[in-house]
Design an enzyme around this catalytic site. Structure first.
Site, short mmCIF file in Angstrom:
data_model
loop_
_atom_site.label_atom_id
_atom_site.label_comp_id
_atom_site.label_asym_id
_atom_site.label_seq_id
_atom_site.Cartn_x
_atom_site.Cartn_y
_atom_site.Cartn_z
N GLU A 110 0.83 -1.21 0.00
CA GLU A 110 0.00 0.00 0.00
C GLU A 110 0.86 1.25 0.00
OE1 GLU A 110 -3.07 -0.17 -0.46
OE2 GLU A 110 -3.95 -1.92 0.52
N TYR A 118 0.75 6.57 -7.81
CA TYR A 118 0.00 7.78 -8.11
C TYR A 118 0.94 8.98 -8.24
CZ TYR A 118 -3.78 4.76 -6.54
OH TYR A 118 -4.65 3.70 -6.40
#
Length: 269
Positions: A110, A118
């Site tokens: 994560e 991103y």
């Protein structure tokens, strides 16, 4: 009583054992572990340069929507890696070494793979100044902040409850289990409904043959999140079955209320 004092008072006859991967914690954790490892990837492996021509053709309004959507996903991934998976891992009983190992691995994905992905997209499409403005928008957006606070609060409550359980501060098993279960459910909502609704917009363009490289990154993240959410949901289901029928009805309603609250905030972003 400080933590050092408590640790000194612990039973000196405790047994510290290593993780025996030749035996199974349960019938599914090692399967999830193998699947997670087989899916490892890095954002650096995907070039986003072919997407630039598409980005330059878009209106400023669409660019703004696309970027803010990715910022929401960045924030969710960051806190899932910073605190979510780690708190869930700490709350698992000490004898479940394999479960803890898997949860810690998913936390790494994560925070060290998904969130940087991103950032890679941002760095390709927009200027550094625009990136800074985007993060300022996220810090000031009331609904994004409220959505994150709703999730993170449950993680913080579980972290506190785990400390109380481990250091003998009189927390009952029933109370701890409910706090733990609610944190599990909050985690599943983050990994499923919040992430997947956020994935829609990038995949909308991907389906039209645009932003194909960014779409590939999103597809890889989806592949990971699908098993992250499923694994936590299995832990939650296991715990849910220990509650009385009356408590299950109460917790089911709580789940619906949580989902409605999160949906309301996300729909206004």
């Amino acid at each position: 009583v400080n933590k050092t004092t408590v640790l000194n008072q612990l039973d000196d006859n405790r047994v510290f054992d290593g993780a025996n991967w030749n035996a199974q914690d349960d019938h599914y954790t090692q399967l999830f572990y193998d699947q997670n490892l087989s899916q490892f990837w890095r954002p650096e492996d995907i070039s986003l340069q072919p997407d630039l021509n598409v980005w330059e053709e878009l209106s400023q309004e669409i660019r703004d929507c696309y970027a803010k959507n990715l910022l929401m996903l960045t924030a969710l991934d960051t806190y899932q890696g910073d605190i979510g998976m780690n708190v869930v891992s700490r709350s698992i009983p000490q004898e479940y070494h394999q479960r803890k190992a898997l949860l810690n691995y998913m936390a790494m994905m994560e925070n060290a793979v998904h969130a940087p992905s991103y950032s890679t997209i941002f760095a390709t499409y927009v200027t550094k100044g625009e990136i800074n403005e985007l993060f300022e928008w996220g810090a000031e957006n009331e609904d994004l902040q409220a959505m994150l606070a709703t999730i993170v609060t449950h993680y913080e409550e579980l972290d506190k409850a785990t400390y109380q359980r481990d250091y003998g501060e009189g927390l009952s098993e029933e109370v701890f289990n409910e706090i733990q279960w609610k944190a599990f459910v909050a985690s599943v909502n983050l990994e499923s409904s919040l992430f997947y609704s956020g994935f829609f917009y990038p995949l909308y363009f991907y389906g039209m043959g645009k932003f194909m490289q960014a779409g590939e990154i999103i597809n890889l993240i989806i592949r990971d999140e699908s098993i992250h959410g499923l694994y936590i949901s299995m832990l939650a289901k296991e715990l849910y079955e220990t509650f009385s029928p009356e408590k299950q009805v109460e917790l089911k309603q709580w789940t619906h209320d949580l989902m409605e609250k999160l949906y309301t905030h996300q729909s206004r972003l």
